[in-house]
Motif scaffolding. Structure first.
Motif, PDB file in Angstrom:
ATOM      1  N   VAL A 319      57.621  41.616  42.930  1.00 12.31           N
ATOM      2  CA  VAL A 319      56.980  40.369  42.351  1.00 12.31           C
ATOM      3  C   VAL A 319      57.654  39.276  43.317  1.00 12.31           C
ATOM      4  N   GLU A 320      56.798  38.484  43.815  1.00 19.18           N
ATOM      5  CA  GLU A 320      57.097  37.430  44.770  1.00 19.18           C
ATOM      6  C   GLU A 320      57.421  36.096  43.793  1.00 19.18           C
ATOM      7  N   ALA A 321      56.546  35.805  43.139  1.00 19.50           N
ATOM      8  CA  ALA A 321      56.507  34.489  42.431  1.00 19.50           C
ATOM      9  C   ALA A 321      55.698  34.411  41.285  1.00 19.50           C
ATOM     10  N   PHE A 322      56.078  33.665  40.170  1.00 20.07           N
ATOM     11  CA  PHE A 322      55.033  33.225  39.110  1.00 20.07           C
ATOM     12  C   PHE A 322      54.579  31.800  39.421  1.00 20.07           C
ATOM     13  N   SER A 323      53.570  31.714  39.097  1.00 16.99           N
ATOM     14  CA  SER A 323      52.816  30.054  39.230  1.00 16.99           C
ATOM     15  C   SER A 323      52.355  29.971  37.937  1.00 16.99           C
ATOM     16  N   TYR A 324      52.636  28.748  37.047  1.00 17.18           N
ATOM     17  CA  TYR A 324      52.259  28.370  35.782  1.00 17.18           C
ATOM     18  C   TYR A 324      51.255  27.188  35.753  1.00 17.18           C
ATOM     19  N   GLY A 325      49.957  27.513  35.241  1.00 18.46           N
ATOM     20  CA  GLY A 325      49.296  26.400  34.816  1.00 18.46           C
ATOM     21  C   GLY A 325      48.642  26.786  33.506  1.00 18.46           C
ATOM     22  N   ALA A 326      47.156  26.977  33.356  1.00 15.01           N
ATOM     23  CA  ALA A 326      46.860  27.203  31.845  1.00 15.01           C
ATOM     24  C   ALA A 326      46.954  28.830  31.652  1.00 15.01           C
ATOM     25  N   GLY A 327      47.981  29.258  32.163  1.00 15.12           N
ATOM     26  CA  GLY A 327      48.342  30.797  31.980  1.00 15.12           C
ATOM     27  C   GLY A 327      49.429  30.935  33.102  1.00 15.12           C
ATOM     28  N   ILE A 328      49.723  32.232  33.393  1.00 15.63           N
ATOM     29  CA  ILE A 328      50.578  32.553  34.368  1.00 15.63           C
ATOM     30  C   ILE A 328      49.977  33.313  35.412  1.00 15.63           C
ATOM     31  N   LEU A 329      50.281  33.384  36.675  1.00  8.53           N
ATOM     32  CA  LEU A 329      49.731  34.089  37.818  1.00  8.53           C
ATOM     33  C   LEU A 329      50.923  34.779  38.359  1.00  8.53           C
ATOM     34  N   VAL A 330      50.862  35.931  38.647  1.00 17.81           N
ATOM     35  CA  VAL A 330      51.910  36.622  39.209  1.00 17.81           C
ATOM     36  C   VAL A 330      51.537  37.358  40.484  1.00 17.81           C
ATOM     37  N   LYS A 331      52.465  37.115  41.240  1.00 17.28           N
ATOM     38  CA  LYS A 331      51.908  37.831  42.876  1.00 17.28           C
ATOM     39  C   LYS A 331      52.958  38.913  43.004  1.00 17.28           C
ATOM     40  N   THR A 332      52.244  40.061  43.413  1.00 14.90           N
ATOM     41  CA  THR A 332      53.073  41.254  43.420  1.00 14.90           C
ATOM     42  C   THR A 332      53.019  41.744  45.086  1.00 14.90           C
ATOM     43  N   ARG A 333      53.569  42.878  45.105  1.00 19.49           N
ATOM     44  CA  ARG A 333      53.780  43.532  46.559  1.00 19.49           C
ATOM     45  C   ARG A 333      52.199  43.687  46.969  1.00 19.49           C
ATOM     46  N   ASP A 334      51.597  44.448  46.416  1.00 25.22           N
ATOM     47  CA  ASP A 334      49.847  44.785  46.599  1.00 25.22           C
ATOM     48  C   ASP A 334      49.214  45.108  45.478  1.00 25.22           C
ATOM     49  N   ALA A 335      48.102  45.666  45.593  1.00 24.22           N
ATOM     50  CA  ALA A 335      47.151  45.766  44.722  1.00 24.22           C
ATOM     51  C   ALA A 335      47.625  46.939  43.758  1.00 24.22           C
ATOM     52  N   ALA A 336      48.426  48.074  44.329  1.00 30.83           N
ATOM     53  CA  ALA A 336      48.829  49.050  43.415  1.00 30.83           C
ATOM     54  C   ALA A 336      49.773  48.442  42.681  1.00 30.83           C
ATOM     55  N   SER A 337      50.781  47.608  43.112  1.00 39.66           N
ATOM     56  CA  SER A 337      51.758  46.928  42.283  1.00 39.66           C
ATOM     57  C   SER A 337      51.376  46.270  41.234  1.00 39.66           C
ATOM     58  N   ALA A 338      50.299  45.349  41.467  1.00 34.62           N
ATOM     59  CA  ALA A 338      49.589  44.621  40.563  1.00 34.62           C
ATOM     60  C   ALA A 338      49.169  45.535  39.385  1.00 34.62           C
ATOM     61  N   GLN A 339      48.495  46.570  39.470  1.00 36.90           N
ATOM     62  CA  GLN A 339      47.835  47.371  38.404  1.00 36.90           C
ATOM     63  C   GLN A 339      49.178  48.207  37.865  1.00 36.90           C
ATOM     64  N   THR A 340      50.296  48.300  38.445  1.00 32.41           N
ATOM     65  CA  THR A 340      51.628  48.795  37.669  1.00 32.41           C
ATOM     66  C   THR A 340      51.967  47.939  36.818  1.00 32.41           C
ATOM     67  N   PHE A 341      52.093  46.730  37.101  1.00 25.57           N
ATOM     68  CA  PHE A 341      52.627  45.534  36.506  1.00 25.57           C
ATOM     69  C   PHE A 341      51.588  45.339  35.347  1.00 25.57           C
ATOM     70  N   LEU A 342      50.304  45.401  35.497  1.00 22.25           N
ATOM     71  CA  LEU A 342      49.455  45.151  34.367  1.00 22.25           C
ATOM     72  C   LEU A 342      49.607  46.089  33.279  1.00 22.25           C
ATOM     73  N   ASP A 343      49.564  47.386  33.825  1.00 21.42           N
ATOM     74  CA  ASP A 343      49.827  48.710  33.055  1.00 21.42           C
ATOM     75  C   ASP A 343      51.106  48.748  32.213  1.00 21.42           C
ATOM     76  N   THR A 344      52.080  48.006  32.755  1.00 21.17           N
ATOM     77  CA  THR A 344      53.408  48.265  32.151  1.00 21.17           C
ATOM     78  C   THR A 344      53.789  46.900  31.052  1.00 21.17           C
ATOM     79  N   ALA A 345      53.479  45.774  31.395  1.00 18.14           N
ATOM     80  CA  ALA A 345      53.782  44.524  30.990  1.00 18.14           C
ATOM     81  C   ALA A 345      53.238  44.237  29.729  1.00 18.14           C
TER      82      ALA A 345
END
Length: 414
Positions: A319-345
């Motif tokens: 995870v590099e950063a969290f961006s806050y607006g009308a929700g939260i956007l999380v930037k991870t290392r790569d697409a595989a990491s994003a899917q891991t974050f989604l499936d875990t969190a």
């Protein structure tokens, strides 16, 4: 698997004082540590159909980050910079593994809620620019142990900071008339203005150092309950812990150079390009604590419930950063990491999968069925490339529109 505290799918208190926040039970969020709801679905592999997305009135393309009030925005950006360096509570006391309910970024007096007196904050804190707070406790149960709040306020000058520490300590705690309050002296930090309410088991300290005031509050909730139930003598003031909070926080501030007041308006609004990709919050919408901005990996730890577990997930997925607006956007290392974050969190025994919105089968949408009336009933989450987005709402259709619009923004980032 994990639990996030910072306004993800819940309504929350704007108080730094956790006992008051606990009394209103504003402590359940969209990410909870239960282990259900993270199963894979074949539909998630399907591609989105942008033409079928119902995005309502929400933006669907990356947003221009022009600022209407650079000076006001500069204070917020300075506060976010501060949050990225300040310690989380468990770095002060390792037993404080669960974040409390502190409002992190604050620019106004009402951020202190009703545990300290703020009636004269504008006079007490002349030259105040911005502050950032964190809080922690040893358990999800707000009635166990104690809560530590650690905050830093930035002022225009050293003199303003010193004067504010004096004035704020004189205004003191918000207590019933007649409650005894004792001044204390720290031998380790003689400049600290410390007060202690033994019957309330609450200590507060204001320590000026340069342009900063380090505010520490220790609320010994369990001790107070034991005293009230069994009539035992109050425990001594936890002065050693306040000293440690000052030590750790002061050390972290060595890595922070305050921006000159006349240069705040020149701080970059979107230095890593995440805000332009984040669904903007409609006017008046309290989503994400009404915060628009970005925190880095460390800064985001101030906003999650179980810091140790989430820190492990952050490191695993880069995870590099969290961006806050009308929700939260999380930037991870790569697409595989994003899917891991989604499936875990986003798993929870109180949240059950519902159908995704039309045109977006990859979205994981959940409906809350549980004991807390303050949880937003509907949340939706989706991964796109190295990003993971989460939104929440009182209305299912609004949650659908938000996640669809956020997905469209990412897809339209050409």
């Amino acid at each position: 698997m994990f639990d996030m505290r910072h306004d993800l799918g819940r309504l929350r208190s704007a108080r730094i004082g956790v006992r008051a926040a606990a009394a209103t039970a504003l402590a359940i969020s969209v990410l909870v540590s239960a282990g259900c709801g993270s199963e894979s679905h074949a539909a998630e592999k399907q591609s989105a159909d942008l033409d079928k997305l119902d995005t309502g009135n929400y933006a669907t393309k990356p947003q221009d980050q022009s600022i209407s009030d650079p000076a006001k925005r500069g204070r917020v950006l300075e506060g976010l910079r501060l949050g990225n360096v300040l310690p989380i509570a468990s770095e002060i006391d390792p037993t404080l593994t669960h974040n409390g309910s502190a409002k992190n970024l604050f620019t106004e007096a009402n951020s202190f809620g009703d545990l300290i007196k703020v009636d004269h904050f504008s006079d007490d804190a002349r030259g105040f620019i911005v502050g950032f707070a964190t809080s922690g406790r040893p358990s999800e149960d707000v009635n166990l142990g104690y809560t530590l709040t650690d905050a830093v306020m930035i002022f225009d000058s050293d003199a303003d900071a010193t004067a504010a520490a004096d004035a704020l300590s004189r205004s003191g705690l918000a207590l019933k008339d007649g409650t005894a309050v004792d001044p204390l002296q720290s031998t380790q930090h003689p400049a600290a203005r410390v007060i202690w309410a033994p019957t309330e088991q609450r200590l507060a300290s204001w320590y000026p150092t340069g342009k900063f005031v380090i505010f520490t509050m220790i609320d010994q909730v369990e001790n107070k309950s034991v005293e009230e139930a069994f009539g035992v003598a109050p425990e001594p003031a936890p002065l050693a812990l306040a000293d440690k909070a000052i030590d750790v926080t002061t050390d972290r501030l060595k890595n922070f150079q305050p921006t000159a007041p006349d240069q705040l308006s020149s701080l970059p609004n979107d230095s890593n390009g995440m805000l332009r990709l984040t669904l903007p919050r409609p006017a008046g919408d309290p989503t994400a604590n009404a915060l628009t901005g970005v925190l880095d990996q460390h800064g985001a730890l101030h906003t999650v419930a179980d810091t140790a577990k989430y820190q492990a997930l952050f490191e695993k997925t880069g995870v590099e950063a969290f961006s806050y607006g009308a929700g939260i956007l999380v930037k991870t290392r790569d697409a595989a990491s994003a899917q891991t974050f989604l499936d875990t969190a986003f798993a929870s025994r109180f949240k059950h999968r519902i159908d995704p919105p039309a045109g977006l089968p990859a979205a994981q949408c959940l409906k809350y069925h549980g004991p807390n009336d303050y949880v937003a009933p509907f949340t939706c989450n989706v991964a796109y490339g190295q990003y993971v987005a989460t939104v929440w709402s009182q209305q299912q259709q609004d949650a659908y529109q938000r996640i669809s619009a956020q997905y469209a923004i990412l897809a339209n980032n050409k």
